[in-house]
Design an enzyme around this catalytic site. Structure first.
Site, PDB file in Angstrom:
ATOM      1  N   CYS A 255       0.840  -1.220   0.000  1.00 39.49           N
ATOM      2  CA  CYS A 255       0.000   0.000   0.000  1.00 39.49           C
ATOM      3  C   CYS A 255       0.861   1.251   0.000  1.00 39.49           C
ATOM      4  O   CYS A 255       0.453   2.297  -0.486  1.00 39.49           O
ATOM      5  CB  CYS A 255      -0.972  -0.007   1.172  1.00 39.49           C
ATOM      6  SG  CYS A 255      -0.281   0.559   2.742  1.00 39.49           S
TER       7      CYS A 255
ATOM      8  N   CYS B 257       3.495   3.086   4.753  1.00 41.53           N
ATOM      9  CA  CYS B 257       4.628   3.022   5.681  1.00 41.53           C
ATOM     10  C   CYS B 257       5.957   3.315   5.003  1.00 41.53           C
ATOM     11  O   CYS B 257       6.973   3.497   5.678  1.00 41.53           O
ATOM     12  CB  CYS B 257       4.697   1.649   6.339  1.00 41.53           C
ATOM     13  SG  CYS B 257       5.181   0.316   5.196  1.00 41.53           S
TER      14      CYS B 257
ATOM     15  N   CYS C 144       4.793  -2.619   9.134  1.00 38.39           N
ATOM     16  CA  CYS C 144       4.166  -2.777   7.820  1.00 38.39           C
ATOM     17  C   CYS C 144       3.142  -3.893   7.948  1.00 38.39           C
ATOM     18  O   CYS C 144       3.479  -4.986   8.398  1.00 38.39           O
ATOM     19  CB  CYS C 144       5.201  -3.127   6.756  1.00 38.39           C
ATOM     20  SG  CYS C 144       4.472  -3.458   5.143  1.00 38.39           S
TER      21      CYS C 144
ATOM     22  N   CYS D  30       1.408  -4.994   5.310  1.00 38.96           N
ATOM     23  CA  CYS D  30       1.180  -5.575   3.983  1.00 38.96           C
ATOM     24  C   CYS D  30       2.220  -6.596   3.553  1.00 38.96           C
ATOM     25  O   CYS D  30       1.885  -7.670   3.084  1.00 38.96           O
ATOM     26  CB  CYS D  30       1.129  -4.480   2.919  1.00 38.96           C
ATOM     27  SG  CYS D  30      -0.127  -3.212   3.143  1.00 38.96           S
TER      28      CYS D  30
ATOM     29  N   GLY E 223      14.268  14.245  26.832  1.00 39.41           N
ATOM     30  CA  GLY E 223      13.985  13.648  25.528  1.00 39.41           C
ATOM     31  C   GLY E 223      12.726  14.303  24.979  1.00 39.41           C
ATOM     32  O   GLY E 223      12.403  15.436  25.311  1.00 39.41           O
TER      33      GLY E 223
ATOM     34  N   ASP F 212      12.264  -1.536  31.651  1.00 40.61           N
ATOM     35  CA  ASP F 212      13.368  -2.494  31.645  1.00 40.61           C
ATOM     36  C   ASP F 212      14.548  -2.051  32.496  1.00 40.61           C
ATOM     37  O   ASP F 212      15.034  -2.791  33.365  1.00 40.61           O
ATOM     38  CB  ASP F 212      13.871  -2.695  30.208  1.00 40.61           C
ATOM     39  CG  ASP F 212      12.752  -2.918  29.209  1.00 40.61           C
ATOM     40  OD1 ASP F 212      11.721  -2.234  29.310  1.00 40.61           O
ATOM     41  OD2 ASP F 212      12.915  -3.753  28.325  1.00 40.61           O
TER      42      ASP F 212
ATOM     43  N   LEU G 135      17.005  15.674  38.712  1.00 40.13           N
ATOM     44  CA  LEU G 135      17.915  14.540  38.679  1.00 40.13           C
ATOM     45  C   LEU G 135      19.031  14.877  37.703  1.00 40.13           C
ATOM     46  O   LEU G 135      18.770  15.151  36.529  1.00 40.13           O
ATOM     47  CB  LEU G 135      17.178  13.272  38.236  1.00 40.13           C
ATOM     48  CG  LEU G 135      18.023  12.006  38.072  1.00 40.13           C
ATOM     49  CD1 LEU G 135      18.587  11.558  39.415  1.00 40.13           C
ATOM     50  CD2 LEU G 135      17.191  10.894  37.444  1.00 40.13           C
TER      51      LEU G 135
ATOM     52  N   GLU H 208      -6.179 -13.535  -0.219  1.00 39.49           N
ATOM     53  CA  GLU H 208      -6.608 -14.116   1.057  1.00 39.49           C
ATOM     54  C   GLU H 208      -6.011 -15.487   1.384  1.00 39.49           C
ATOM     55  O   GLU H 208      -5.692 -15.764   2.541  1.00 39.49           O
ATOM     56  CB  GLU H 208      -8.137 -14.211   1.066  1.00 39.49           C
ATOM     57  CG  GLU H 208      -8.811 -12.859   1.094  1.00 39.49           C
ATOM     58  CD  GLU H 208     -10.296 -12.939   0.791  1.00 39.49           C
ATOM     59  OE1 GLU H 208     -11.093 -12.744   1.711  1.00 39.49           O
ATOM     60  OE2 GLU H 208     -10.638 -13.200  -0.381  1.00 39.49           O
TER      61      GLU H 208
END
Length: 1306
Positions: free
Chosen positions: A114, A117, A149, A151, A249, A349, A393, A1238
């Site tokens: 498509c 992206c 993506c 697709c 950030g 994490d 900080l 499909e």
């Protein structure tokens, strides 16, 4: 500082000045709406899909160096960019100035479908190669983790960038210099660099130091953004504005601003404070500035590792393992360690790792100076509250490790690559000098409670104990008791993970004590990951003759998609007086509406109107032929997300704010969410749909055996990258309306809009340029967005743009139908299946939508790919309080065929036969009859099966896997081979037709239009190939501009895998008319050109326009009697899949997939291979990771790709081999091609059954040989909890606390 500074930055080399910029404005908004650079796409607004990836370049005045990083434009506040340069896809290359090697690579490798992206993919790779021209494939795959993506299946994207590295001009060191330096270098090397390869970092940003050293402030309507450049200045600002957040950030602040969660009107940005971005070694550890990004920290640790030795560097090694899986490049480049530490999230994490390391935090304030504290349980429980408003900080110190100290960090998420951890951990142990007894221990866990937890009691009870397996047992028991809480509703799994992590840690330390590398059986970083590879095998005809069909020609839109020039709905330039519409949706799952008050919304400056059902001129009810759906809710809402009204405003931001101000009061009513609840309450639409073929009663008494069971499939979100979009433009003369929309169903959309507005269809034109992914989700679910825009435009007489954000899209739209099958199967001792007796349920949601068709079409496949002659089934549509589930790739077949494969698996297990043996005994052969009474016309199903079995070396690898499993306790492999057959064609005869229009101009150019919507399946490319072949002219002379109801009326929907079949026939017929008309002129002047013959025909007043119509067959199908013809032919395929699982965590990896597919004589094999890969990967998501959970009151937990995880590049098969069946015979279609959109999705059930084989191998190790009922999707949780071991036994013996936040899995 006076709040009067001008924001200055550069975009693609152009200087941009913004007076009084609003901190609320994101870079994405500014690029698209102010600079009209629409190549950067808006797909999620969460920084979780990569469609908006851009490159930010900065100049480091201290090190005199330029840095380039990728970032998500949807998260970057505009004010963050002062003194920086931004590169978008438009700055990389274009169809006019020339394409960059990266863009060429993705074009030539068909690395898109498509294309929504694609610009983001290009920018991610462009940034990597600017920094590292010799990047490895591993590095490429890692940076692409942040780009989704839906697709392609990713493989061609990886191939594209591998090719780009060979051709990228960066290897000449040209892309890493300023424009001026680059030019002098070009002169000396006598090489010319085309404009698409110019480096655009502005010299002004290097030469003007004040951009980086001057304190600046930007003020908008509601917020002020301060950017100090010294530590003293940032402390002064914090003293003056203690409630102001310090931004290092730019990942969280934009989200807080957008959602209105920021209480302070001042934002302090510390990115230019040098002291906050330094990494340095001290005598006790590594001191990391709070403003150091994750990416920079990773680079620093890698450098320091080369300068340090064991044991001091163990904490760095462990931290690198953690950093490897934090976020993705676009996030790591802008996320900082300080923001990470100060986040209150429960499962980050690095946070738990720092707890285990007992890192030291340095806070600083203007009045009190330095304050140090340990990052420990006290800090997590109380420290956040004790941080003074005037403190910041400034640094985190990570201690060195000594000889007898060991530390790791681990996580387990729903998928590998860019996902929050379900459970994260940091584990530390100090042994005494004998290395036998525990001297100290810190066990930190995230994801087990509402905040990170240090298991203090467990650690304390371990002190002095011998480091042994007995200690592991004791620790696990204590952890279960200490961590047991009511915050999650799957505590059993989370505590199992926590204990499994400790067991892995124990094994890791044992290896360290023996001075050997950790066994991959229990790697703390997960299953070993290899790079992607694969083969694609298909026939390509010779270049001779005029046949352009059957060749792998590039997509005709490739250069426009790769350059960001391709236009989607929201890329259409703004009309004068245009309004934006934002829907107001229900927050209740089922309730009566007692009042709606839009007063506060209408008072907001910029708001023009509020519309609801009373503003619909015609019929508010729709759903094509059904009348149980509405555009706007009237007196009652039936699900969370149902549209009640819409706000019309001067811009999107105002409309979004106003929509939240509409006050709605409800009277709650009873709710139903699951199939089980609907069965219990008998909440069904209509009666049962029944199929009864053969004579099931006659074999009940004669079958050797009979078993019964149930199986189910879950919900699946379409997750197309382009959200539902529409732009309605009124034409006051003749009361016309032009609608640009992203729909798969032009004519039905036109029909329903005409009913809403009560105008004839000839006054309503629906146009589609292209669709950014559909998969069935832009059929009926595309009508509401167009309806809102149309009603708003009709009422206000102004253009109305309605673009849903990702969260709104997910809340409103339907999904793939969850299903449940209850079965009884009759079979003989040799494995031959004699009959099936089934009940099949689907969760329809709150209206019928297309559920009746999904149910009936799905039941065509009750025999799967097998010769089962006696079948009785009742199918039911369950009525629930969910958004109405709708069309999705496969249209009911995946649910039914999964059930059939589960049944065969059950039979094989019962008989103690191999699964492939039972499948081969029952597989259909030529002449067999299906459950829908279609005759199988050939033996290509069996050919696909045997070739796949041979090519994949299935039998040999199965034996190898048995050997592997016998020698590996904590890693298991499984393999499965699954066939599919899918009938192409619609049941109603009227739906099996298409039209086309061909217009030839005097310069020889051809404008072609047809009824098929381009949504990534390459329909336009294939149609141009057909026209080129029939007219015998080059592809370049033909274009398709758009699909419109004004050029081809009464189109058939684009779906069902037959779009190319139908429209190719129509295009061919139209072209034959033109060719026949030109034939006399060709004979008169055989040496002439195409242009000569066209002009000669015009001079003789011969029409150069032709229409074509095509119908694929002459007999329809009657669902009531289960008779007639629905399949024009069958597409066949077989997939062999090998997987590996980590028994301790539930992680899995698809090691290899081999597919053999019969697609006839492919119109374009490169496009069809892409369809096969993309369909398989989408099905893989359905089978393993895609899951939606609801809160108890019916609200969806997931709001976009941040929580709802589809496969990313790290999840696809490591080896991915595709082969198109050769010499498959003649099919009664244009050029003997077959539909392929499909069928490949159904092959992905091979992943599920391979995973089940691996799980059964793990269970066999503890003496469990039962046929474990692994549920679909086979998520991390389900795999881990199926691998029974002593840890699970221990958890199951403890009564888990009842969850305070119960969730419903749909």
């Amino acid at each position: 500082m006076e709040p009067r500074d001008t924001l200055i930055f550069f975009v693609n080399g152009r200087k941009v000045k913004v007076e009084s910029p609003s901190p609320e404005t994101t870079l994405l908004q500014y690029l698209r709406k102010s600079l009209y650079l629409t190549g950067t796409k808006s797909a999620c607004g969460q920084g979780a899909c990569g469609a908006c990836t851009i490159m930010i370049s900065s100049y480091d005045v201290t090190n005199k160096a330029i840095t380039h990083v990728s970032a998500n434009a949807c998260l970057v506040p505009l004010c963050y960019l002062h003194g920086r340069a931004v590169t978008t896809v438009e700055g990389v290359g274009s169809s006019r100035t020339g394409m960059h090697a990266i863009q060429k690579g993705i074009m030539e490798s068909q690395g898109f479908q498509c294309g929504f992206c694609t610009p983001g993919m290009v920018m991610t790779m462009y940034t990597l190669l600017r920094n590292n021209p010799n990047a490895t494939q591993e590095e490429m795959e890692r940076v692409l983790e942040g780009n989704l993506c839906r697709c392609t299946g990713y493989r061609p994207i990886v191939d594209a960038f591998n090719e780009a590295i060979k051709n990228c001009p960066c290897v000449l060191d040209l892309c890493q210099q300023t424009t001026e330096t680059s030019r002098s270098n070009v002169e000396s090397t006598n090489q010319k660099v085309p404009p698409s390869q110019d480096v655009i970092f502005p010299p002004e940003l290097q030469l003007t130091e004040s951009y980086h050293t001057k304190n600046v402030v930007f003020s908008g309507d509601r917020y002020s953004w301060y950017r100090p450049t010294s530590l003293s200045e940032i402390l002064r600002l914090k003293e003056e504005h203690p409630d102001a957040p310090v931004v290092m950030g730019c990942n969280s602040i934009g989200n807080l601003l957008r959602k209105g969660k920021l209480t302070s009107h001042v934002i302090i940005c510390g990115t230019n404070v040098r002291e906050l971005v330094v990494v340095e070694t001290t005598t006790s550890g590594i001191r990391v500035g709070a403003g150091v990004t994750m990416a920079s920290l990773e680079r620093s640790f890698k450098e320091l590792l080369g300068k340090s030795k064991d044991p001091l560097n163990r904490s760095m090694k462990a931290a690198l393992d953690v950093l490897q899986w934090i976020g993705v490049d676009q996030i790591r480049n802008t996320a900082t360690i300080g923001g990470h530490v100060m986040s209150h999230a429960p499962n980050l994490d690095l946070q738990v790792f720092l707890l285990a390391a007992r890192a030291e935090l340095n806070f600083l304030s203007q009045g009190k100076g330095v304050r140090q504290c340990k990052m420990d349980g006290d800090f997590i429980n109380n420290g956040y509250r004790l941080v003074d408003g005037n403190e910041i900080l400034v640094a985190i110190t990570i201690p060195y490790t000594s000889e007898n100290e060991f530390i790791v960090g681990m996580k387990q998420s729903h998928r590998r690559g860019f996902d929050y951890g379900i459970v994260t951990c940091g584990l530390f142990v100090e042994l005494d000098t004998s290395r036998e007894d525990v001297r100290g221990m810190r066990l930190a866990f995230g994801g087990v409670d509402k905040k990170p937890v240090l298991a203090l009691s467990t650690a304390a009870s371990s002190i002095g104990k011998t480091w042994s397996e007995e200690l592991v047992t004791a620790v696990c028991g204590n952890l279960i008791m200490e961590l047991n809480n009511s915050h999650h509703d799957n505590s059993n799994f989370r505590l199992t993970l926590a204990c499994s992590f400790f067991f892995k840690f124990f094994l890791f330390v044992q290896d360290q004590l023996k001075n050997v590398n950790s066994s991959s059986q229990y790697s703390v970083t997960g299953l070993p990951l290899t790079t992607v590879s694969g083969t694609q095998v298909y026939d390509v005809p010779s270049d001779g003759g005029n046949r352009i069909v059957w060749k792998p020609v590039p997509n005709v839109s490739s250069e426009y998609l790769a350059s960001g020039e391709a236009q989607f709905v929201d890329d259409i330039p703004t009309f004068q007086s245009e309004l934006c519409a934002v829907p107001v949706i229900s927050k209740q799952a089922h309730a009566r509406i007692t009042s709606v008050d839009p007063t506060h919304a209408l008072e907001l400056p910029g708001v023009v109107d509020y519309i609801n059902y009373s503003d619909v001129p015609g019929n508010n009810r729709f759903k094509e032929a059904l009348s149980d759906g509405t555009l706007f809710a009237e007196d009652e809402v039936f699900c969370c997300g149902q549209v009640i009204g819409a706000v019309l405003a001067e811009n999107q931001t105002v409309a979004e704010k106003a929509a939240k101000l509409v006050i709605i009061t409800y009277e709650k009513m009873d709710t139903t969410f699951t199939i089980e609840e609907a069965i219990e309450k008998n909440e069904m639409f209509d009666g049962a749909h029944e199929i009864d073929v053969g004579d099931l009663e006659s074999i009940r008494g004669t079958a050797s055996q009979c078993v019964e069971g149930t199986c189910s499939t879950g919900v699946q979100e379409h997750m197309y990258l382009e959200t539902q979009s529409a732009l309605a433009v009124p034409k006051l003369e003749q009361h016309e309306l032009e609608v640009f929309t992203s729909t798969q169903i032009l004519t039905i959309t036109q029909q329903i809009l005409s009913q809403f507005l009560r105008i004839p269809r000839n006054r309503l034109t629906v146009k589609v340029k292209r669709v950014g992914g559909g998969f069935g989700g832009k059929q009926m679910d595309a009508v509401p967005v167009a309806g809102i825009a149309a009603v708003g435009a009709w009422k206000t007489k102004r253009p109305v743009r309605c673009i849903w954000d990702r969260e709104t899209d997910m809340k409103i739209t339907g999904k793939r139908h969850p299903s449940k099958t209850v079965y009884m199967v009759y079979f003989n001792d040799d494995g031959k299946i004699l009959g099936l007796d089934l009940k099949f349920y689907i969760n329809a949601g709150y209206t019928r939508d297309c559920s009746s068709c999904v149910l009936k079409v799905g039941m065509w496949y009750l025999n799967g790919c097998y010769n089962i002659q006696n079948i009785k089934c009742q199918g039911y549509k369950c009525k629930t309080n969910l958004p109405s589930n709708t069309a999705f790739r496969g249209f009911g077949a995946p649910q039914v065929m999964f059930a059939v494969e589960s049944i065969l698996q059950h039979v094989a297990t019962q008989l103690k036969m191999s699964h492939e043996q039972v499948r081969q005994i029952n597989i259909v052969r030529q002449g067999d009859v299906t459950a829908s009474r279609q005759i199988v016309p050939d033996d290509n199903m069996f050919r696909c099966w045997t070739e796949c079995r041979t090519d994949s070396q299935y039998d040999q690898r199965r034996h190898e896997i048995v050997t592997f499993n016998s020698t590996n306790r904590w890693r298991k492999r499984g393999i499965a081979i699954i066939p599919i057959m899918f009938g192409i064609g619609y049941a109603p005869l009227v739906a099996n037709q298409a039209g086309a229009l061909v217009l030839v101009y005097l310069d020889g150019s051809v404008l072609l239009t047809h009824g098929g919507v381009e949504m990534g399946q390459g329909i336009h490319t294939k149609m141009i190939q057909v026209a080129s072949t029939e007219l015998d002219i080059p592809l370049e002379k033909i274009i398709i501009s758009e699909v419109s109801t004004a050029t081809v009326p009464n189109t058939t929907e684009s779906g069902g895998s037959q779009v190319a079949d139908l429209n190719a026939g129509a295009v061919r017929n139209a072209c034959i008319k033109i060719r026949d008309r030109l034939e006399p002129f060709r004979k008169v002047k055989p040496e002439g050109t195409w242009e000569d013959w066209v002009n000669a025909a015009y001079n003789e007043r011969v029409s150069l326009a032709a229409t074509g119509i095509f119908k694929s067959r002459e007999e329809g199908f009657d669902f009531d009697t289960n008779t007639g013809v629905h399949a024009n032919y069958y597409t066949y395929g077989t997939a062999c899949t090998e997987v590996e699982i980590d028994c301790l965590t539930g992680e899995h990896q698809v090691r290899r997939v081999d597919i053999v597919m019969d697609v006839g004589k492919s119109l374009n094999p490169a496009i069809d291979v892409g369809q096969i890969e993309g369909g398989f990967v989408m099905g893989y998501g359905l089978m393993t990771m895609e899951e939606i959970q609801l809160t108890a009151d019916g609200r969806m937990k997931a709001s976009g790709p941040l929580e709802y995880k589809i496969p990313c590049v790290r999840n696809i098969p490591r080896e991915f081999n595709i082969k198109l069946l050769q010499n498959s015979g003649t099919v009664k279609t244009v050029y003997s091609s077959k539909g392929v959109g499909e069928p490949p999705l159904l092959l992905a059930s091979s992943v599920f059954f391979a995973l089940k084989e691996a799980v059964l191998a793990a269970r066999a190790d503890v003496g469990l040989t039962d046929d474990y009922p692994l549920k679909c999707p086979a998520t991390t949780e389900r795999i881990r909890m199926a691998c029974q071991d002593k840890i699970i036994d221990r958890c199951q013996q403890v009564e888990m606390k009842a969850s305070s936040n119960p969730l419903v899995t749909i």
